[in-house]
Scaffold this motif. Structure first.
Motif, PDB file in Angstrom:
ATOM      1  N   LEU A 167      63.460  14.964  82.011  1.00 46.77           N
ATOM      2  CA  LEU A 167      63.514  13.460  81.625  1.00 46.77           C
ATOM      3  C   LEU A 167      62.032  12.971  81.152  1.00 46.77           C
ATOM      4  O   LEU A 167      61.108  13.463  82.195  1.00 46.77           O
ATOM      5  CB  LEU A 167      64.003  12.708  82.624  1.00 46.77           C
ATOM      6  CG  LEU A 167      65.443  12.972  83.216  1.00 46.77           C
ATOM      7  CD1 LEU A 167      65.710  12.224  84.478  1.00 46.77           C
ATOM      8  CD2 LEU A 167      66.350  12.896  82.293  1.00 46.77           C
ATOM      9  N   ASN A 211      56.866  22.562  81.626  1.00 50.23           N
ATOM     10  CA  ASN A 211      55.877  21.636  81.635  1.00 50.23           C
ATOM     11  C   ASN A 211      54.383  21.956  81.452  1.00 50.23           C
ATOM     12  O   ASN A 211      53.487  21.484  80.934  1.00 50.23           O
ATOM     13  CB  ASN A 211      55.864  20.834  83.059  1.00 50.23           C
ATOM     14  CG  ASN A 211      56.856  19.403  83.194  1.00 50.23           C
ATOM     15  OD1 ASN A 211      57.449  19.403  82.151  1.00 50.23           O
ATOM     16  ND2 ASN A 211      56.942  18.989  84.298  1.00 50.23           N
ATOM     17  N   LEU A 260      53.841  22.366  77.650  1.00 48.27           N
ATOM     18  CA  LEU A 260      53.696  21.211  76.868  1.00 48.27           C
ATOM     19  C   LEU A 260      52.256  20.745  77.416  1.00 48.27           C
ATOM     20  O   LEU A 260      51.559  20.348  76.638  1.00 48.27           O
ATOM     21  CB  LEU A 260      54.780  20.319  77.615  1.00 48.27           C
ATOM     22  CG  LEU A 260      56.115  20.357  77.064  1.00 48.27           C
ATOM     23  CD1 LEU A 260      57.137  19.780  77.728  1.00 48.27           C
ATOM     24  CD2 LEU A 260      56.161  20.521  75.511  1.00 48.27           C
ATOM     25  N   GLY A 307      43.750  12.871  77.418  1.00 49.12           N
ATOM     26  CA  GLY A 307      44.152  13.783  78.505  1.00 49.12           C
ATOM     27  C   GLY A 307      45.645  13.378  79.049  1.00 49.12           C
ATOM     28  O   GLY A 307      45.706  12.084  79.052  1.00 49.12           O
ATOM     29  N   PHE A 308      46.279  14.324  79.461  1.00 56.07           N
ATOM     30  CA  PHE A 308      47.546  13.879  80.064  1.00 56.07           C
ATOM     31  C   PHE A 308      47.626  13.478  81.418  1.00 56.07           C
ATOM     32  O   PHE A 308      46.597  13.881  82.183  1.00 56.07           O
ATOM     33  CB  PHE A 308      48.542  15.048  79.889  1.00 56.07           C
ATOM     34  CG  PHE A 308      48.161  16.402  80.600  1.00 56.07           C
ATOM     35  CD1 PHE A 308      48.201  16.578  82.234  1.00 56.07           C
ATOM     36  CD2 PHE A 308      47.525  17.645  80.144  1.00 56.07           C
ATOM     37  CE1 PHE A 308      47.741  17.614  82.891  1.00 56.07           C
ATOM     38  CE2 PHE A 308      47.160  18.633  80.865  1.00 56.07           C
ATOM     39  CZ  PHE A 308      47.257  18.714  82.085  1.00 56.07           C
ATOM     40  N   GLY A 309      48.421  12.600  81.772  1.00 61.37           N
ATOM     41  CA  GLY A 309      48.468  12.167  83.150  1.00 61.37           C
ATOM     42  C   GLY A 309      50.208  12.070  83.435  1.00 61.37           C
ATOM     43  O   GLY A 309      50.811  12.767  82.975  1.00 61.37           O
ATOM     44  N   ARG A 335      43.973   6.706  71.109  1.00 59.18           N
ATOM     45  CA  ARG A 335      44.996   7.104  70.918  1.00 59.18           C
ATOM     46  C   ARG A 335      45.724   7.295  69.431  1.00 59.18           C
ATOM     47  O   ARG A 335      46.652   7.553  69.068  1.00 59.18           O
ATOM     48  CB  ARG A 335      46.340   6.296  71.654  1.00 59.18           C
ATOM     49  CG  ARG A 335      46.282   6.058  73.005  1.00 59.18           C
ATOM     50  CD  ARG A 335      46.741   7.404  73.921  1.00 59.18           C
ATOM     51  NE  ARG A 335      47.000   7.169  75.136  1.00 59.18           N
ATOM     52  CZ  ARG A 335      47.517   7.972  76.041  1.00 59.18           C
ATOM     53  NH1 ARG A 335      48.034   9.030  75.475  1.00 59.18           N
ATOM     54  NH2 ARG A 335      47.525   7.733  77.340  1.00 59.18           N
TER      55      ARG A 335
HETATM   56  C1  UGA Z   1      57.015  15.080  81.444  1.00 53.41           C
HETATM   57  C2  UGA Z   1      57.918  15.947  80.238  1.00 53.41           C
HETATM   58  O1  UGA Z   1      57.578  15.615  78.855  1.00 53.41           O
HETATM   59  C3  UGA Z   1      59.403  15.987  80.938  1.00 53.41           C
HETATM   60  O2  UGA Z   1      60.318  16.826  79.899  1.00 53.41           O
HETATM   61  C4  UGA Z   1      59.574  16.102  82.040  1.00 53.41           C
HETATM   62  O3  UGA Z   1      61.078  16.125  82.652  1.00 53.41           O
HETATM   63  C5  UGA Z   1      58.798  15.500  83.010  1.00 53.41           C
HETATM   64  O4  UGA Z   1      57.317  15.657  82.638  1.00 53.41           O
HETATM   65  C6  UGA Z   1      58.847  15.579  84.469  1.00 53.41           C
HETATM   66  O5  UGA Z   1      58.603  16.690  84.839  1.00 53.41           O
HETATM   67  O6  UGA Z   1      59.515  15.092  85.304  1.00 53.41           O
HETATM   68  P1  UGA Z   1      56.601  12.519  81.328  1.00 53.41           P
HETATM   69  O7  UGA Z   1      55.579  12.964  82.324  1.00 53.41           O
HETATM   70  O8  UGA Z   1      57.549  11.239  81.318  1.00 53.41           O
HETATM   71  O9  UGA Z   1      57.315  13.807  81.133  1.00 53.41           O
HETATM   72  O10 UGA Z   1      55.705  12.110  80.137  1.00 53.41           O
HETATM   73  P2  UGA Z   1      55.261  12.692  78.748  1.00 53.41           P
HETATM   74  O11 UGA Z   1      55.948  12.146  77.590  1.00 53.41           O
HETATM   75  O12 UGA Z   1      55.359  14.381  78.693  1.00 53.41           O
HETATM   76  O13 UGA Z   1      53.843  12.640  78.773  1.00 53.41           O
HETATM   77  C7  UGA Z   1      52.864  13.127  79.459  1.00 53.41           C
HETATM   78  C8  UGA Z   1      51.531  12.801  79.424  1.00 53.41           C
HETATM   79  O14 UGA Z   1      51.006  13.686  78.332  1.00 53.41           O
HETATM   80  C9  UGA Z   1      50.982  11.357  78.873  1.00 53.41           C
HETATM   81  O15 UGA Z   1      49.729  11.212  79.652  1.00 53.41           O
HETATM   82  C10 UGA Z   1      50.971  11.458  77.591  1.00 53.41           C
HETATM   83  O16 UGA Z   1      50.084  10.313  76.968  1.00 53.41           O
HETATM   84  C11 UGA Z   1      50.313  12.742  77.396  1.00 53.41           C
HETATM   85  N1  UGA Z   1      50.555  13.557  75.996  1.00 53.41           N
HETATM   86  C12 UGA Z   1      51.824  13.672  75.674  1.00 53.41           C
HETATM   87  C13 UGA Z   1      49.526  13.627  75.156  1.00 53.41           C
HETATM   88  O17 UGA Z   1      48.400  13.245  75.216  1.00 53.41           O
HETATM   89  N2  UGA Z   1      49.868  14.165  73.935  1.00 53.41           N
HETATM   90  C14 UGA Z   1      51.057  14.400  73.479  1.00 53.41           C
HETATM   91  O18 UGA Z   1      51.286  14.718  72.310  1.00 53.41           O
HETATM   92  C15 UGA Z   1      52.134  14.068  74.374  1.00 53.41           C
END
Ligand code: UGA
Length: 443
Positions: A152, A210, A213, A257-259, A412
Motif C-alpha cells: 500500500l 521496496n 523501488l 531523496g526518499f522518505g 520536486r
Molecule cells: C512505499 C511503496 O511504494 C509501497 O508499495 C509499500 O507498500 C510501502 O512503501 C510500504 O512498504 O508500506 P510509501 O512509503 O507510502 O509506499 O510511499 P511512496 O509513494 O513509495 O514514496 C516513498 C518516497 O519515495 C517518498 O518520499 C517519495 O517522495 C519518494 N519518491 C517516490 C521519489 O522521490 N521519486 C519517485 O519517483 C517516487
C-alpha cells in the motif's frame, strides 16, 4: 470469514476496512484504548483519502468492529492478521517485540485451528519464529502461518488494496492457500494475479520490492546530479529511459531523496538481514548512502540559491510531509532540509496541507502559515519541498509580489524552467539546467 486484524495503525486499519469491504466479518484490535474509543466514535486517527468512508460504510453494515479485547477477537476468528509496528532499532534492524507479543497472545488463547497471517513487514524468518511460538502453546490447536505482505502507498492505500498489482501469499499448506484465496475472493473476478510461494520467499518479496523501488529513486537522483553537471534535463532522461518497457517509467521522479515509514526502514532492515547472514547487500548499502547525500545536497542547493549565505535569510517551505496526500512526517526529507537550513542561520516559514500537526512535534522555531501565499510573504526564497496539488498551480504573479526576491527552489520539479524564467523568477530545480530543452519541446 471471521477475521481479526491486530494493530490499528496505518496498515491494520486499511487492511481491516478493506477486508470488511470484501464481505468478511472483521474485528480490528489494538491495545491502545484511546485509539479504539476514537474509532468506535467514528474518528479516523490517520489521514488517508477515502478511509473514513469505507470504515463508516462497513461499520454501518455490521462487518467491521473495533475492540481492545484481543483474547476474545482471537477466539472468534478463523484468520488473524498481524499488523503491528516493526520499528527500526538503533542498529537498523526491525524490532519484533510487538509481533512476538501478539504471537504469544494468540498461542495462549487459540481455541481451534487458526490461520495467522503477517501483514507487517517482517524480517525473513519471522513467520517460522511465530510458527514455533504457536507450536509450543501446548493447547493442541494448530496455527498455520501465512506471509501476505502489503504494497500500500500512503495517499492511495484504498485503491492499492482494492486493485493491487498482485497478491502475494507465502504458505506451506494447501488449506492455508485456499483460505487466503477465499478471503481475497473479490480480487479473482478482477483477474488480479496471485503469487503463491513459501513463507520465506514471500517475506523477501516485500523487502526486494521496496529495495528495488528505492534503488530506482536513488538511481534517478544520481542521474539528476549528472544532469546538473552536464547540462542535461533529468525529466527528459527519465522519460527516455522509462519508455523502455524493461525499465518502466514509474519511480523515476528525481527529488529530495526518499522518505516515509517504509523505504528508509525496509532498506536498512534488508541490509541488516544480509549482514546477519554474512553478506553485504552492496546495492542497498549504496542506495542508502546516496539517499543521505542527496538530502544533504538539497540543503546546499537552497543555500547556494541564497548566494551561499543563509544567515538571517527567510526561507519559505511549501510541503513538509514526505509526500503529498499524507500527514506522515516519518523520515521526511524536509527534516534534514529544515534543520540544515536552521543550523546555517536561516529563518523558516512553512505550510503543509496535511502534516502541520505532526511537524510541530519535530521542529522548533518555525513560523507556521495558513497557505502558500502567507508562507511566501517577505521570504528570500520559496522552496517547494512536497508536491501537493495545490502547489502545482500557484498564482505566480502573486507569489512574486509577496517574496522579497523572485527566487524559487523547486525540489520536486513541479514547474517548467522556461515558463518560470519568462515569469521573471530565478528558478532552481533538480537535475534541470536552464539551457536544457523544456519538456514541452520534446513531448
Ligand atoms: C512505499 C511503496 O511504494 C509501497 O508499495 C509499500 O507498500 C510501502 O512503501 C510500504 O512498504 O508500506 P510509501 O512509503 O507510502 O509506499 O510511499 P511512496 O509513494 O513509495 O514514496 C516513498 C518516497 O519515495 C517518498 O518520499 C517519495 O517522495 C519518494 N519518491 C517516490 C521519489 O522521490 N521519486 C519517485 O519517483 C517516487
Amino acid at each position: 470469514m471471521d477475521i481479526a486484524v491486530i494493530g490499528t495503525g496505518y496498515v491494520g486499519l486499511v487492511t481491516g476496512a478493506g477486508l470488511a469491504d470484501f464481505g468478511n466479518d472483521v474485528i480490528c484490535c489494538d491495545i491502545d484504548p484511546k485509539k479504539i474509543d476514537a474509532l468506535n466514535h467514528g474518528e479516523i486517527p490517520i489521514y488517508e483519502p477515502g478511509l473514513d468512508k469505507i470504515v463508516s460504510r462497513n461499520v454501518g453494515e455490521g462487518r467491521l468492529r473495533f475492540t481492545t479485547d484481543l483474547p476474545e477477537a482471537i477466539r472468534r476468528s478463523r484468520a488473524i492478521f498481524i499488523a503491528v509496528g516493526t520499528p527500526p532499532k538503533p542498529d537498523g534492524s526491525a524490532d519484533l517485540r510487538y509481533v512476538e507479543d501478539v504471537a504469544n497472545t494468540i498461542a495462549k488463547h487459540m481455541n481451534g485451528p487458526k490461520l495467522v497471517i503477517t501483514k507487517s513487514t517482517v524480517p525473513i524468518g519471522t513467520g517460522r519464529m511465530i510458527e514455533r511460538i504457536l507450536d509450543q502453546s501446548g493447547n493442541g490447536h494448530k496455527g498455520s502461518i501465512v506471509s501476505n505482505p502489503e504494497f500500500l502507498r500512503e495517499g492511495s492505500a484504498i485503491e492499492d488494496f482494492q486493485k493491487p498489482d498482485r497478491v502475494v501469499i507465502g504458505a506451506s499448506d494447501e488449506d492455508s492457500i485456499g483460505l487466503m484465496k477465499e478471503i481475497y475472493a473479490p480480487l479473482h473476478s478482477l483477474e488480479i494475479p496471485f503469487v503463491v510461494t513459501n513463507v520465506e520467499s514471500s517475506e523477501l518479496i516485500k523487502y526486494a520490492a521496496n529495495g528495488f523501488l528505492a534503488t530506482k529513486i536513488s538511481f534517478i537522483n544520481e542521474v539528476a546530479v549528472m544532469c546538473e553537471l552536464l547540462g542535461a534535463d533529468v525529466q527528459d532522461v527519465a522519460r527516455g529511459m522509462g519508455l523502455d518497457s524493461r525499465i518502466g517509467s514509474k519511480f523515476l521522479q528525481a527529488g529530495p531523496g526518499f522518505g516515509g515509514s517504509c523505504f528508509p526502514k525496509d532498506t536498512s532492515a534488508v541490509a541488516d538481514i544480509a549482514k546477519r547472514y554474512g553478506y553485504e547487500f552492496q546495492i542497498i548499502e549504496a542506495v542508502l548512502r546516496v539517499n543521505e547525500s542527496i538530502k544533504e545536497r538539497m540543503v546546499s542547493k537552497v543555500i547556494g540559491a541564497l548566494d551561499g549565505e543563509a544567515r538571517g535569510k527567510t526561507v519559505a517551505i511549501l510541503g513538509l510531509a514526505f509526500k503529498p496526500e499524507t500527514d506522515d512526517m516519518r523520515d521526511s526529507p524536509t527534516i534534514p532540509l529544515i534543520k540544515g537550513l536552521q543550523k546555517q542561520g536561516a529563518l523558516i516559514r512553512a505550510y503543509d496541507p496535511g502534516a502541520m500537526e505532526n511537524s510541530k512535534k519535530i521542529f522548533e522555531n518555525i513560523t507556521y502559515c495558513g497557505d502558500a501565499y502567507e508562507t511566501a510573504e517577505g521570504a528570500d526564497a520559496l522552496v517547494i519541498a512536497t508536491e501537493w496539488n495545490e502547489f502545482r498551480a500557484l498564482n505566480l504573479e502573486r507569489v512574486k509580489k509577496l517574496l522579497k526576491q523572485p527566487l524559487i527552489v523547486d525540489l520536486r520539479n513541479v514547474y517548467d524552467p522556461h515558463r518560470m524564467k519568462a515569469e521573471g523568477f530565478t528558478y532552481i530545480s533538480v537535475g534541470r539546467t536552464e539551457d536544457a530543452r523544456s519538456r514541452e519541446h520534446v513531448q
